[in-house]
Design a protein around this motif. Sequence first.
Motif, short mmCIF file in Angstrom:
data_model
loop_
_atom_site.label_atom_id
_atom_site.label_comp_id
_atom_site.label_asym_id
_atom_site.label_seq_id
_atom_site.Cartn_x
_atom_site.Cartn_y
_atom_site.Cartn_z
N VAL A 309 38.37 42.04 38.13
CA VAL A 309 39.14 41.04 38.87
C VAL A 309 40.19 40.48 37.93
CG1 VAL A 309 39.09 38.86 40.14
CG2 VAL A 309 37.17 40.45 40.34
N GLU A 347 33.06 33.74 44.92
CA GLU A 347 31.97 34.71 44.99
C GLU A 347 30.64 34.04 44.67
OE1 GLU A 347 31.68 39.19 43.44
OE2 GLU A 347 31.45 37.73 41.82
N SER A 362 31.76 37.56 48.91
CA SER A 362 32.95 36.82 48.48
C SER A 362 33.78 36.41 49.68
CB SER A 362 33.79 37.69 47.52
OG SER A 362 34.13 38.91 48.13
N ALA A 633 38.16 47.02 45.34
CA ALA A 633 37.07 46.40 44.58
C ALA A 633 36.27 47.49 43.87
CB ALA A 633 36.17 45.60 45.51
N ARG A 639 39.98 50.23 37.70
CA ARG A 639 40.29 50.41 39.11
C ARG A 639 41.41 51.43 39.27
NH1 ARG A 639 41.50 44.35 40.87
NH2 ARG A 639 42.44 44.33 38.79
N GLY A 689 33.61 43.60 47.71
CA GLY A 689 33.97 42.85 46.51
C GLY A 689 35.36 42.26 46.67
N ILE A 690 35.98 41.96 45.55
CA ILE A 690 37.30 41.34 45.54
C ILE A 690 38.34 42.40 45.21
CG2 ILE A 690 38.77 39.58 44.48
CD1 ILE A 690 36.22 37.98 43.93
N ALA A 691 39.16 42.74 46.20
CA ALA A 691 40.28 43.65 46.00
C ALA A 691 41.55 42.83 45.83
CB ALA A 691 40.40 44.60 47.19
N GLU A 692 42.67 43.51 45.54
CA GLU A 692 43.91 42.79 45.27
C GLU A 692 45.12 43.56 45.80
OE1 GLU A 692 42.48 40.74 41.03
OE2 GLU A 692 43.74 42.53 41.03
N PRO A 706 44.47 38.16 46.31
CA PRO A 706 43.12 38.73 46.44
C PRO A 706 42.71 38.92 47.89
CG PRO A 706 42.97 36.41 45.93
CD PRO A 706 44.43 36.74 45.91
#
Length: 808
Positions: A309, A347, A362, A633, A639, A689-692, A706
């Motif tokens: 992240v 999260e 999250s 994520a 990544r 999860g946390i993607a961007e 995010p």
Amino acid sequence: MFLYPALTIGFLFVAVPLLVHLINMLRHRRQKWAAMDFLLASYRKQKKWIRLRQILLLLSRLAVAAVLIAMLCGWTGGGQMLGMLGGSTTHHVVILDDSYSMGDSSGGVSAYSRALLSLQDLTRRLASDDGIHELTVMRSSRAAMTIRGGSDSGDSAADLSAQTVTSDARLINRVMATEASPVQTDLVAAIDLAGELIRNAPADQKVLYIASDFRQRDWAAPQRLAESMRGISGDDVSIRMIDCALSPMSNLAVTDISPIRDVWVAGVPVVVNATIRNYGPTNVSNVSLETRVYHYSDEVVQSDPTLAVTGSVESLPAMVIESLDSGAEITKKFQVFVAEQGTHAIEVSLPEDALSIDNARSCTLPLSDAEKVLVIDGNADTLGAYHVASVLDPGSQVRIGAIPEIQPPSFLRAATLETLTSYRAIYLIDLPEISENAADALDRYVRRGGGLAWFLGKDVVKDSYNQHLLAGDRRLLPMPLEEAKPMPPPAGVSSADVVFGDAPQLLAPLRAGGDAALSLIGLSQSWTLQQPSFAEPDDPEQPRINVVLKRRDGGPLVTQHDVDRGRIITVLTGLDGSWTNWPGDPTFVVFLLQANADLWSGAAPPTRRYIDETIERHIALSAYALEATYLPAVKEPPRVPIEVVAKVVEENDGSTNPGSSGSVAEFILDPSEMVIAGEANVSDILRPGIAEWALTRSDGQGELVPVAAVIRTGEGDLRRADSATIQQDLLPVEVRFLSSEAWSTQNQTAGSSTLALLLLGLLGTLLASEQALAYWASYHTPLESAKAPGKKRSFLDHQGPFSIRASR
């Protein structure tokens, strides 16, 4: 064609008897001896027989070593090559349940790993069996997403489609590298697509294998599954169920995390709810719940693929769940304070247990600066506007996030959609009439996510409201206005004029006190509503009406309903004090703050997306570049970025964001389409999860946003279904149940048991032959000589190895 190829190096042992024989021959030495002439004469006479016996003995010992090594290596024979020359064809279709409950690691190994081992054992057996064997492998998640994407092609969903099984183990390597999917799905789609492949495949025999964990949630009422399987069994298909799960252990899951509906403004604390459910069979206590906030300030403009992240992490104090019964759930509240504008991420996570994928969840928290709200009062004294503005902007040190802007009624008559979109919410108080132009602008504003609140007082002209606000497909009122009705006197026991309705969430802070909290509100008169004349009661176009507050006689006083993405709150009384004293009661402050937060939530961007939903991002075309990067994520970095090019959407397209004007750029990643197209990176965007999103502004500066990707809840319930009950429910379809352990044992022995018995018999025969040859090739004094001492034998009669040994 060996079950254990690594042991084939043992065939070097075959050379040992030969080496022993050669070494033994090197031990001979010449020695002068008179009697040797007689022995050499005997050897020359019997030389051919001696060599024949020695060769036969040596070959038997070599054969014993070869057969012994072949048995240890698990030789499967050459049955497949013989079958290829003229054997029958069998089509084997394997459905792998890879829904996320298959990640259950009760017993130390996940259920999906057992399913893959079962597939591997099957493939090894088929490689040694007679005949031609074709293998199809399909994962349930890919089948479900293929159908969701509009395709009914089994070949698109299958990892392997009717591939001929050979001794090459690479056939299933790609499948063996997969993991349990985060997608929640049943087996219906996979069985339907497998049926299509089975019907179209020309094969003499057909076998369907279903490797699953057979949970109660899927198999307690398997009518749809049974219907799909009956369609397959009609084609004389053998069906085998491979049970890959064990008795479930403890499993806690975070089933939801979301900020409560409020005015989400930077610098104002936001309360977040986290819901935890105990799916395990036992009660738990003293469980720690970790909480983290990921800040994306203006300085965070570039993504870092080497980090899980990019945003800076802030760990909040851990919360403790003191106790939670089996099957129960609890909601923990915590407060988040972020001073920076922008979208941030939150999260929460639980300690590791049997199913790890649901231990963390999250959400995002989009924070803006204070935004304007429009307040229009139809009364000249603007008393109602004063009541609303004083609550939304109390001044001093209190920060609500709303900036009220009071305008005269003439402002609304000339308003357009572009005029209204600059306001986060609109409050219209006791306006006598609504023009057609104003009704059209309000309808478009609400449908795009705007919030609208009506306060209808004594000056309202109901015909104007009913005609314009409910014309065509407009639903700006919950129902047509009927008449202004006085409040009847209380019958019998005295009661409050206003009571709670059936929508407690809007007034949750007051609900705990019951109707007594509203006892000081006086109501002499209010508008009533007709039954809806614009739709039948069961018409899906009719909005769902929530009654927040009711009159004492049961009639609605405050209602709430949605129109597309927007929300409307209707108060059937004015604020000038002629019909009610509510604006002077403390409960009005609570109501207006809650109503304002509720109206803002419609225009707020979503705080999470389900992993199998389409990923969408809409941006103003004039403010951003058309190229962006999506970073999925990950469990562990790095990544792998996915480059996305936007599609230009015109202004009147229904997909534009509320508040946007002009053309917009639309970024789309559809997992279902990616599965059908066979794209390899679809598994990345399905990961929770946390993607961007990494965007580029028109001035060249980067922007990082995010995205919270979450799984659908439900599969954390690991309770098992009874195999006998499933078999009963599937009748007349006949299925055979096997545990994954029994299946592996059966496959490891099925292909080689007959051959192993033959090899064992051959080994016994060779050992007996070796002993007989060894006896035959060695010297023994004849038994007759002991019985007939008078009979003399010449040295020339002595045969065989005696003459050789005598020469040593």
